[in-house]
Scaffold this active site. Structure first.
Site, PDB file in Angstrom:
ATOM      1  N   HIS A 121       0.828  -1.210   0.000  1.00  0.00           N
ATOM      2  CA  HIS A 121       0.000   0.000   0.000  1.00  0.00           C
ATOM      3  C   HIS A 121       0.857   1.252   0.000  1.00  0.00           C
ATOM      4  O   HIS A 121       2.046   1.240   0.306  1.00  0.00           O
ATOM      5  CB  HIS A 121      -0.944   0.012   1.217  1.00  0.00           C
ATOM      6  CG  HIS A 121      -0.261   0.433   2.484  1.00  0.00           C
ATOM      7  ND1 HIS A 121      -0.193   1.747   2.889  1.00  0.00           N
ATOM      8  CD2 HIS A 121       0.391  -0.283   3.424  1.00  0.00           C
ATOM      9  CE1 HIS A 121       0.474   1.819   4.032  1.00  0.00           C
ATOM     10  NE2 HIS A 121       0.839   0.593   4.378  1.00  0.00           N
ATOM     11  N   CYS A 122       0.204   2.338  -0.366  1.00  0.00           N
ATOM     12  CA  CYS A 122       0.749   3.689  -0.181  1.00  0.00           C
ATOM     13  C   CYS A 122      -0.462   4.527   0.229  1.00  0.00           C
ATOM     14  O   CYS A 122      -1.354   3.999   0.899  1.00  0.00           O
ATOM     15  CB  CYS A 122       1.455   4.198  -1.453  1.00  0.00           C
ATOM     16  SG  CYS A 122       0.469   4.150  -2.958  1.00  0.00           S
ATOM     17  N   ALA A 123      -0.531   5.775  -0.131  1.00  0.00           N
ATOM     18  CA  ALA A 123      -1.665   6.595   0.284  1.00  0.00           C
ATOM     19  C   ALA A 123      -2.955   6.155  -0.413  1.00  0.00           C
ATOM     20  O   ALA A 123      -3.964   5.883   0.234  1.00  0.00           O
ATOM     21  CB  ALA A 123      -1.383   8.067   0.007  1.00  0.00           C
ATOM     22  N   GLY A 125      -2.832   3.750  -3.186  1.00  0.00           N
ATOM     23  CA  GLY A 125      -2.691   2.425  -3.796  1.00  0.00           C
ATOM     24  C   GLY A 125      -2.672   2.435  -5.307  1.00  0.00           C
ATOM     25  O   GLY A 125      -3.107   1.484  -5.944  1.00  0.00           O
ATOM     26  N   SER A 127       0.142   4.518  -7.206  1.00  0.00           N
ATOM     27  CA  SER A 127       1.408   4.936  -7.805  1.00  0.00           C
ATOM     28  C   SER A 127       2.603   4.213  -7.181  1.00  0.00           C
ATOM     29  O   SER A 127       3.172   3.296  -7.775  1.00  0.00           O
ATOM     30  CB  SER A 127       1.573   6.450  -7.711  1.00  0.00           C
ATOM     31  OG  SER A 127       2.725   6.884  -8.406  1.00  0.00           O
ATOM     32  N   ARG A 128       2.990   4.608  -5.965  1.00  0.00           N
ATOM     33  CA  ARG A 128       4.177   3.995  -5.343  1.00  0.00           C
ATOM     34  C   ARG A 128       4.003   2.495  -5.143  1.00  0.00           C
ATOM     35  O   ARG A 128       4.848   1.689  -5.554  1.00  0.00           O
ATOM     36  CB  ARG A 128       4.464   4.652  -3.983  1.00  0.00           C
ATOM     37  CG  ARG A 128       4.987   6.060  -4.093  1.00  0.00           C
ATOM     38  CD  ARG A 128       4.995   6.754  -2.748  1.00  0.00           C
ATOM     39  NE  ARG A 128       3.638   7.164  -2.393  1.00  0.00           N
ATOM     40  CZ  ARG A 128       3.338   8.024  -1.441  1.00  0.00           C
ATOM     41  NH1 ARG A 128       4.307   8.525  -0.683  1.00  0.00           N
ATOM     42  NH2 ARG A 128       2.096   8.373  -1.189  1.00  0.00           N
TER      43      ARG A 128
END
Length: 182
Positions: A121-123, A125, A127-128
Protein backbone atom coordinates in the site's frame (compact mmCIF):
# COMPACT_ATOMS: atom_id res chain seq x y z
CA UNK A 1 19.52 -6.37 -35.36
CA UNK A 2 20.40 -9.07 -32.81
CA UNK A 3 17.77 -10.87 -30.75
CA UNK A 4 19.07 -9.07 -27.64
CA UNK A 5 18.42 -5.71 -29.25
CA UNK A 6 14.96 -6.82 -30.37
CA UNK A 7 14.00 -7.90 -26.85
CA UNK A 8 15.10 -4.55 -25.43
CA UNK A 9 13.03 -2.77 -28.09
CA UNK A 10 9.91 -4.53 -26.76
CA UNK A 11 9.81 -2.14 -23.78
CA UNK A 12 7.11 0.32 -24.80
CA UNK A 13 7.51 4.08 -24.59
CA UNK A 14 6.00 5.79 -21.56
CA UNK A 15 3.13 7.27 -23.61
CA UNK A 16 2.08 3.77 -24.72
CA UNK A 17 2.15 2.58 -21.12
CA UNK A 18 -0.03 5.50 -20.06
CA UNK A 19 -2.52 4.52 -22.78
CA UNK A 20 -2.54 0.95 -21.48
CA UNK A 21 -3.02 2.14 -17.89
CA UNK A 22 -5.93 4.42 -18.83
CA UNK A 23 -7.72 1.83 -21.01
CA UNK A 24 -10.78 -0.02 -19.67
CA UNK A 25 -10.80 1.73 -16.28
CA UNK A 26 -13.59 0.79 -13.89
CA UNK A 27 -14.34 1.44 -10.24
CA UNK A 28 -12.00 -0.38 -7.86
CA UNK A 29 -12.23 -0.66 -4.11
CA UNK A 30 -9.87 0.31 -1.32
CA UNK A 31 -8.04 -3.02 -1.69
CA UNK A 32 -7.87 -5.58 -4.51
CA UNK A 33 -6.17 -8.93 -4.96
CA UNK A 34 -4.03 -8.37 -8.07
CA UNK A 35 -2.05 -11.65 -8.03
CA UNK A 36 -2.69 -14.78 -5.96
CA UNK A 37 -2.36 -13.72 -2.29
CA UNK A 38 -0.97 -10.29 -3.28
CA UNK A 39 -3.17 -7.30 -2.50
CA UNK A 40 -2.83 -3.67 -3.52
CA UNK A 41 -4.53 -1.07 -1.36
CA UNK A 42 -4.65 2.34 0.22
CA UNK A 43 -3.66 3.75 3.61
CA UNK A 44 -7.09 3.21 5.17
CA UNK A 45 -6.82 -0.51 4.38
CA UNK A 46 -3.38 -0.69 6.00
CA UNK A 47 -4.73 0.93 9.17
CA UNK A 48 -7.75 -1.39 9.43
CA UNK A 49 -6.36 -4.34 11.40
CA UNK A 50 -9.76 -6.10 11.42
CA UNK A 51 -9.93 -5.96 7.62
CA UNK A 52 -6.34 -7.19 7.34
CA UNK A 53 -7.16 -10.08 9.65
CA UNK A 54 -10.29 -10.91 7.62
CA UNK A 55 -8.24 -10.90 4.41
CA UNK A 56 -5.64 -13.14 6.06
CA UNK A 57 -2.84 -10.60 5.52
CA UNK A 58 0.45 -11.81 7.04
CA UNK A 59 2.83 -9.23 5.52
CA UNK A 60 2.53 -5.50 4.80
CA UNK A 61 4.67 -3.41 2.47
CA UNK A 62 4.22 0.33 3.11
CA UNK A 63 5.48 2.25 0.08
CA UNK A 64 4.81 5.53 1.90
CA UNK A 65 6.65 4.76 5.13
CA UNK A 66 7.94 7.41 7.51
CA UNK A 67 6.76 10.14 9.85
CA UNK A 68 5.86 12.57 7.04
CA UNK A 69 3.89 9.93 5.14
CA UNK A 70 1.91 6.93 6.46
CA UNK A 71 3.58 6.20 9.74
CA UNK A 72 2.29 2.73 10.53
CA UNK A 73 5.55 0.81 10.87
CA UNK A 74 6.28 -2.43 12.73
CA UNK A 75 5.05 -0.90 16.01
CA UNK A 76 1.60 -0.33 14.58
CA UNK A 77 1.32 -4.06 13.87
CA UNK A 78 3.02 -5.32 17.07
CA UNK A 79 -0.26 -6.71 18.42
CA UNK A 80 -0.71 -8.78 15.24
CA UNK A 81 1.36 -11.46 13.52
CA UNK A 82 1.95 -9.18 10.54
CA UNK A 83 5.51 -8.79 9.28
CA UNK A 84 6.30 -5.29 8.02
CA UNK A 85 8.51 -3.85 5.30
CA UNK A 86 8.69 -0.08 4.87
CA UNK A 87 9.86 1.96 1.90
CA UNK A 88 10.10 5.69 2.55
CA UNK A 89 9.17 7.00 -0.88
CA UNK A 90 7.76 10.26 -2.15
CA UNK A 91 5.16 10.13 -4.91
CA UNK A 92 6.94 12.51 -7.24
CA UNK A 93 8.43 11.83 -10.64
CA UNK A 94 11.91 12.83 -9.45
CA UNK A 95 12.04 10.20 -6.69
CA UNK A 96 14.13 7.12 -7.53
CA UNK A 97 12.12 4.12 -6.37
CA UNK A 98 14.26 1.62 -8.32
CA UNK A 99 16.76 0.94 -5.49
CA UNK A 100 13.84 -0.60 -3.58
CA UNK A 101 12.64 -2.90 -6.40
CA UNK A 102 14.77 -5.95 -5.56
CA UNK A 103 14.53 -5.84 -1.76
CA UNK A 104 10.76 -5.38 -1.89
CA UNK A 105 10.38 -8.14 -4.49
CA UNK A 106 12.39 -10.44 -2.18
CA UNK A 107 10.17 -9.56 0.80
CA UNK A 108 6.97 -10.24 -1.19
CA UNK A 109 8.39 -13.43 -2.72
CA UNK A 110 9.49 -14.70 0.69
CA UNK A 111 6.04 -14.06 2.15
CA UNK A 112 4.22 -15.77 -0.72
CA UNK A 113 6.66 -18.71 -0.58
CA UNK A 114 5.63 -19.22 3.07
CA UNK A 115 1.95 -19.27 2.01
CA UNK A 116 1.50 -15.75 3.37
CA UNK A 117 -0.73 -12.99 2.05
CA UNK A 118 0.77 -9.59 1.31
CA UNK A 119 -0.75 -6.11 1.27
CA UNK A 120 1.30 -3.52 -0.60
CA UNK A 121 0.00 0.00 0.00
CA UNK A 122 0.75 3.69 -0.18
CA UNK A 123 -1.67 6.59 0.28
CA UNK A 124 -4.11 5.72 -2.51
CA UNK A 125 -2.69 2.42 -3.80
CA UNK A 126 -2.15 3.60 -7.36
CA UNK A 127 1.41 4.94 -7.81
CA UNK A 128 4.18 4.00 -5.34
CA UNK A 129 2.69 0.68 -4.21
CA UNK A 130 1.57 -0.20 -7.74
CA UNK A 131 5.12 0.42 -9.00
CA UNK A 132 6.55 -1.97 -6.40
CA UNK A 133 3.96 -4.63 -7.28
CA UNK A 134 4.76 -4.28 -11.00
CA UNK A 135 8.49 -4.58 -10.24
CA UNK A 136 7.81 -7.72 -8.17
CA UNK A 137 5.84 -9.31 -11.02
CA UNK A 138 8.67 -8.53 -13.44
CA UNK A 139 11.53 -9.66 -11.18
CA UNK A 140 9.99 -12.74 -9.53
CA UNK A 141 7.16 -13.85 -11.85
CA UNK A 142 9.13 -13.19 -15.05
CA UNK A 143 6.47 -10.95 -16.60
CA UNK A 144 7.28 -8.14 -18.99
CA UNK A 145 6.19 -4.66 -17.96
CA UNK A 146 3.21 -4.79 -20.32
CA UNK A 147 2.17 -8.21 -18.99
CA UNK A 148 2.48 -7.00 -15.39
CA UNK A 149 0.39 -3.90 -16.12
CA UNK A 150 -2.28 -6.03 -17.81
CA UNK A 151 -2.41 -8.46 -14.85
CA UNK A 152 -2.75 -5.71 -12.23
CA UNK A 153 -5.21 -3.64 -14.27
CA UNK A 154 -7.60 -6.60 -14.50
CA UNK A 155 -8.27 -6.08 -10.78
CA UNK A 156 -7.33 -2.50 -9.95
CA UNK A 157 -6.92 0.89 -11.58
CA UNK A 158 -3.33 2.02 -11.15
CA UNK A 159 -1.41 5.02 -12.44
CA UNK A 160 2.28 5.19 -11.46
CA UNK A 161 3.75 8.64 -12.02
CA UNK A 162 5.82 9.21 -15.16
CA UNK A 163 9.14 8.97 -13.29
CA UNK A 164 8.18 5.58 -11.86
CA UNK A 165 7.04 4.40 -15.31
CA UNK A 166 10.45 5.33 -16.73
CA UNK A 167 12.15 3.37 -13.93
CA UNK A 168 9.94 0.36 -14.71
CA UNK A 169 10.83 0.68 -18.42
CA UNK A 170 14.50 0.60 -17.46
CA UNK A 171 13.89 -2.49 -15.32
CA UNK A 172 12.02 -4.11 -18.22
CA UNK A 173 14.95 -3.47 -20.57
CA UNK A 174 17.49 -4.76 -18.04
CA UNK A 175 15.49 -7.94 -17.40
CA UNK A 176 14.99 -8.51 -21.14
CA UNK A 177 18.75 -8.23 -21.68
CA UNK A 178 19.40 -10.70 -18.86
CA UNK A 179 16.92 -13.18 -20.36
CA UNK A 180 18.59 -12.75 -23.74
CA UNK A 181 21.98 -13.63 -22.27
CA UNK A 182 20.67 -16.62 -20.30
Amino acid sequence: MSSEEESVDQTPPTCSLLGLLLKNRRPTGAVNEVWPDLFLGNAATARDKTLLQNLGITHVVNAADGPRHIDTGPRFYQDTNIQYHGVEAADCSGFDLSPFFSETAEFIHGALSQKGKVLVHCARGISRSATLVLAFLMIKAGLTLVEAVEVVCRSRNILPNVGFLKQLCQLDSTLALQKGKA
